[in-house]
Each structure stands twice: as C-alpha cells, then as structure tokens.
Design a protein around this motif. Sequence first.
Motif: not given
Length: 381
Positions: A37-53, A127-137
């Motif tokens: 991801l760091r490489t992708q970021q430095s090359l400008g390959y990201q879409s901008g739709f990504e969520k979170g750092s 139990a402590s759980n967190k559900v994620m689908v696509d739009t999660g980080e």
Amino acid sequence: MDNVQLKQDIIDYSKEIGIDKIGFASADVFSELKERLRTQQSLGYQSGFEKGSIEERTEPERLLPEAKSIISIALAYPSRIKNAPKSSKDERRGVFCRASWGVDYHVVLREKLEKLNTFIKEKIPGASNKVMVDTGELSDRAVAERAGIGFSGKNTAIITPEFGSYVYLGELITNIPFVPDKPLADGCGSCTKCLDACPTGALVQGGQLNAQKCLAFQTQTKGFLDDEYRSKIGNFIYGFDTCQVVCPYNKNVDFHLHEELEPDPDVAKPKLKPMLRMSNREFKKTFGHIAGSWRGKKPLQRNALIALAHYRDESAVDEIIEVMNNDVRPVIRGTAAWALGKIGTDEAYRAIRKAMTKEEDEQVIVEMEKGLCFQQESSAR
Ligand code: SF4
C-alpha cells in the motif's frame, strides 16, 4: 467452551445461513500489504475510495484493540444472466459489472455476518466482535487470502477453487483466538491472460493495480471521463469485468445460490436511452438497491451517453440533443455533445453548433469542439 469445537460450530452454522465459504485467520498485522500500500501510495496508484489510513487498513488491533482472529466469509455470485435481454439496433443496452447484479452485496453480507456475530455471542457472551464489508478499513482480500478462502490472482481478485473469483467477501474481527486456516498456494503460475486483456494496462507488477487506470474505477468517477477511457469502457455503465472474465479459473463458473444476488435482467442490462432523463425518484426505484448506485445517477448517465456513442446509436440523437440543451450538469451536457459528435449525423452536428452559441461553461465548450472535430475527421477521410 473449547475453541476447536466453537470453530466447528461456526463453520456448521455458516452453512445453515447460506455462507458459501468460511476461513479463519490470525489478526496479526498485514505487513506485506502495508508495504504494498505504501508503494501504491507513492506511485499514485490509489483510487481515493479507500477508507482509513494505511495503518488502519493493515493493523486489525486498531479496529478492535483485543483482536485475536478474523473470520473471513465468501458468497458466490452469478456470472450469467438467465434470459438476458438482447441489445437491439433501436434499443441499445448497457451493462453493470457482475459484482453489481442483484441486491447490494454489502447488505447481503452484512446480514450474514450479523447473524454470525449473534451466534458467537450466544455461545461466548464475553466475545467482542466487529463486522466489516468492503467499506470497512480492512482489506477483505488480504483477510480472505490469509484465511485460505482463495489465492490472490494477478488480477488482484481472490480466486477460490470452488467459485473462481466471482465471490463477495466480508469479515468479522474477534477477540477469540482460533486456530488459523492455511493460505492457498498461488495458482496463477506463468499465466498472464488478465494482464494481456486489461485495455488500459492497469495491472502492473503482477498483482498490483493502478486504480487510477482501472476502468472499474473510472466508471465511478463523477467528472468528465478522460478521452482515452471513453473508447474503452464500451457499454459498461458501472464497473468492468474483463480481468475476471478472461481468467481460466472463471471458465464456466456460474453459481446461482442466493435469491437476493440474482440479477434482474432489465436492471443489470438496462436500456440506455431511458437512463438519460430519469428523475431521482426513477433512479432510486430502479437502481437504488444495487451496489452500482452508490455514486449517484450522474456517473451512470455519463457512461450511458458514452455507451450510446460507442454504438453510434442514431436512434438516440434526439434524446441526446435534448440532454445537451437542457441538462443542468456540465458533465452531462458536455458528454452529450461529445457523444453526438461521435454518432455523427448531420442533425447531431447542427445541434452542437447551435448549442455552442449559447453554452457558457468552458469545459462543455471544449467537449462541443471535440464533437465537431469528429465531423472534420470523417470528411477528411
Ligand atoms: Fe492469474 Fe491468469 Fe487468472 Fe490472471 S487470468 S488471475 S494470471 S490465472
């Protein structure tokens, strides 16, 4: 309760509620992905739709501090439309990519994961759980790869041995330590079919995606589409499937296991002309329930104009002129002008010239000029 039994109970329950594949992974940091991801970021390959750092996307503990495991699930979706309507000369149709057929998968997967969440909490109240689908980080694909759902193909999709890459992915992070499943071995070998078939060369360095060049991403942007992509999206209204269609693992793969994911033929392959003037209410009613509606109606209408241009659909000229003259959105007026030039009837060129005398938006005027250039090009031949 011992976790081996709990794992088996979860697997059994997942089958009961219609989850097609399930895998368990550790919640360790995704170090390799972080580097990528760091490489992708430095090359400008990201879409901008990504969520979170990048950290949030690769460190499960940032999302659930006591995270120990991640449960990955997959649901197979169809690759063919039963009784698909044909595009005819007078009634051209666009197409949504397969991942946008049927009810929005975020809704369907979330429902399954919430059931799984409830099931686990009934068994283990602490139990402590967190559900994620696509739009999660978290990256669904990285989790699925680690959990042995499938291997990561050079087309960047997760390829399962059972359902090819036609699967939706989601996950649940939990504080329960499960014995992890083993990742699958890479299955691409020396194959380069997806890389060779990608019309824009968006797949780079085997398994890296330049999202900015990816046509699936480009169909979702809201501004003017770059000229180089207009000729390449063909009749795609949303998303782009070629890198999956050409993959040998998807050959003859077509699962119809979930009623909600079944495409409505007239929605998945919509008539293009009616899309140009649809109201917000019509848009919501027809497309509001599918994943491809998340960016609103403007990108879909822009792409519908480009698809009509792709077909050189003379039967659409009157409607496109109407849009060019009256739509309040410059992107739509300008793309309409460009499409008219591409279709190239005398009436279309006359209409562009007339509209140009009144148009005030500079970008729209540029598109009108491009439209008129097609006339000069064709008369020079
Ligand atoms: Fe891998 Fe070939 Fe499929 Fe691409 S087309 S993902 S290289 S198997």
